[in-house]
Design an enzyme around this catalytic site. Structure first.
Site, PDB file in Angstrom:
ATOM      1  CB  SER A 102      -0.951  -0.066   1.195  1.00 29.52           C
ATOM      2  OG  SER A 102      -2.010   0.826   1.040  1.00 29.52           O
ATOM      3  CG  ASP A 154      -6.818  -2.248  -3.691  1.00 29.18           C
ATOM      4  OD1 ASP A 154      -7.102  -1.067  -3.400  1.00 29.18           O
ATOM      5  OD2 ASP A 154      -5.679  -2.726  -3.547  1.00 29.18           O
ATOM      6  CG  HIS A 193      -6.045  -2.063   0.011  1.00 32.00           C
ATOM      7  ND1 HIS A 193      -5.089  -1.810  -0.944  1.00 32.00           N
ATOM      8  CD2 HIS A 193      -5.612  -1.460   1.138  1.00 32.00           C
ATOM      9  CE1 HIS A 193      -4.128  -1.074  -0.413  1.00 32.00           C
ATOM     10  NE2 HIS A 193      -4.421  -0.851   0.855  1.00 32.00           N
TER      11      HIS A 193
END
Ligand SMILES: *[C@@H]1O[C@H](CO)[C@@H](O)[C@H](O)[C@H]1NC(C)=O
Length: 400
Positions: free
Chosen positions: A195, A343, A373
């Site tokens: 991320s 996501d 995610h």
């Protein structure tokens, strides 16, 4: 009787409120829908609490978020037993940046031939820490038998861009230059992150590729990385922006905390009004567009922007790696990218894969059609997260 009716009505009202609050959008083919829903509800609740706290004068939203999430993760971690067994874990500093080093006590301790891995944690540049990721980074060190360096970079909004990037570069450079202190082969050091950590890992890889006199990074492994801030209406933002595991609202908030700490710009960013028509027609929007529509090539220095603090940085690869020119991508180390269907960041991850491949970089891409995610963080409790971890570890074993 009237009492009873009142009680019944009150009960129905409370039940309806709870049902409304807990109703969580769950995509039909997501893996383990119950687990996914719990994640979404938890994140949403925590965000509401953090906002509410600020509203009633307790802390700020990002500081509250950080505190609540850290405490939750700590509680979860304490249940995981002695997962550090077989590792020597040291908190130290690399060029002034706090890091935690994980050394497998048995793997090539004195030979100087073991590989190393820099790991940069996720959390939107705003939350989480080396501590929150302790379980994951320890797991990597043990599974891979490599020395893992987990970077405690400074967080936004207290420290805006490029603080997190600068810290990540400094720590990685120091490790490359001082590998032998940890009996690590300096030519076998990779970098990874998830991320926001994937964003930083990609940005560090781009930056260090240009530095002379440094050993080259062996690989970059990017887990659902954040790589662009020009288009918040990609198909994945439009289709999945309502999912609370990472909503568009939260992603945009994180971008703003990192970029300029002005949350009043949220609506402007969400509608892409932070970009000019000129930028929308330029090659940079082509970088985000899976169809790679022909675009007008415009130099960064000639680009016009609305009057927003620090806005030109959205074309800076240190902030948004997908904005790197083809020439910058050429010659980057072999790359691994993980993306998940559910996501908002899927499309940009896929586009980074496409652009790297076109630049001649060797890329391996794992895409999880039923994944969401953050799934890697749950590798020990969520089946698909476990599968994703296995494949990721397999890649690193081969690539380092
Ligand atoms: C974005 O720009 C469009 C077109 O100029 C305008 O209609 C809209 O109100 C703007 N929205 C925001 C939130 O700035």
């Amino acid at each position: 009787m009237a009492m009873l009716v009142k009680a019944a009505l009150a009960f129905v009202a409370v039940a309806a409120l709870i049902a409304y609050y807990c109703h969580e959008p769950v995509p039909q083919d997501i893996a383990q829908p119950g687990f996914f829903a719990t994640q979404g509800i938890t994140f949403r609740t925590v965000h509401h609490m953090a906002k509410f706290g600020e509203y009633i004068g307790i802390g700020t939203e990002p500081a509250n978020l950080r505190y609540i999430m850290e405490e939750m993760m700590r509680a979860a971690r304490e249940k995981k037993g002695n997962y550090r067994e077989g590792l020597k874990c040291t908190d130290t500093t690399f060029d002034g940046v706090r890091v935690r080093v994980y050394e497998p006590v048995s793997a090539g301790e004195s030979s100087g031939t073991r590989p190393g891995l820099v790991y940069i944690h996720g959390g939107g540049w705003v939350v989480f820490s080396v501590d929150v990721y302790d379980h994951l980074t320890a797991h990597l060190a043990k599974q891979l038998g490599v020395v893992v360096v987990s970077v405690e970079y400074r967080l936004a909004p207290e420290h805006k861009f490029p603080a997190a990037f600068d810290d990540s570069v400094s720590a990685t450079r120091f490790f490359l230059q001082n590998a032998e202190k940890y009996n690590v082969d300096r030519t076998r050091i990779g970098i990874s992150g998830d991320s926001a950590g994937g964003n930083l890992a990609a940005a560090v890889t781009l930056a260090l590729a240009k530095e002379k006199g440094l050993p080259k990074l062996k690989t970059q492994a990017l887990i659902y990385p954040i790589v662009q801030a020009i288009d918040f209406n990609t198909p994945s933002y439009s289709d999945h922006g309502h999912l609370n595991t990472l909503s568009k609202d939260v992603m945009v908030a994180c971008w703003l905390w990192y970029l300029n700490n002005d949350q009043s710009l949220k609506a402007v960013f969400k509608t892409n009004n932070h970009t000019s028509d000129q930028l929308k027609k330029s090659q940079y929007f082509g970088y985000v567009d899976t169809k790679m529509q022909p675009k007008v090539v415009i130099k960064k220095e000639n680009m016009k922007f609305p009057d927003i603090p620090n806005i030109a940085a959205i074309l800076d690869p240190r902030l948004a790696p997908l904005m790197a020119d083809d020439a910058d991508l050429k010659g980057l180390p072999p790359t691994y990218v993980m993306t998940c269907e559910y996501d908002v960041l899927k499309d940009e991850g896929v586009m980074y894969v496409t652009r790297l491949e076109r630049a001649g970089v060797k890329v391996e891409h794992d895409h999880y059609e039923r994944g969401f995610h953050g799934l890697l963080n749950h590798f020990d409790v969520y089946e698909l997260g476990g599968t994703a971890m296995e494949k990721y570890v397999m890649y690193l074993k081969k690539a380092l």
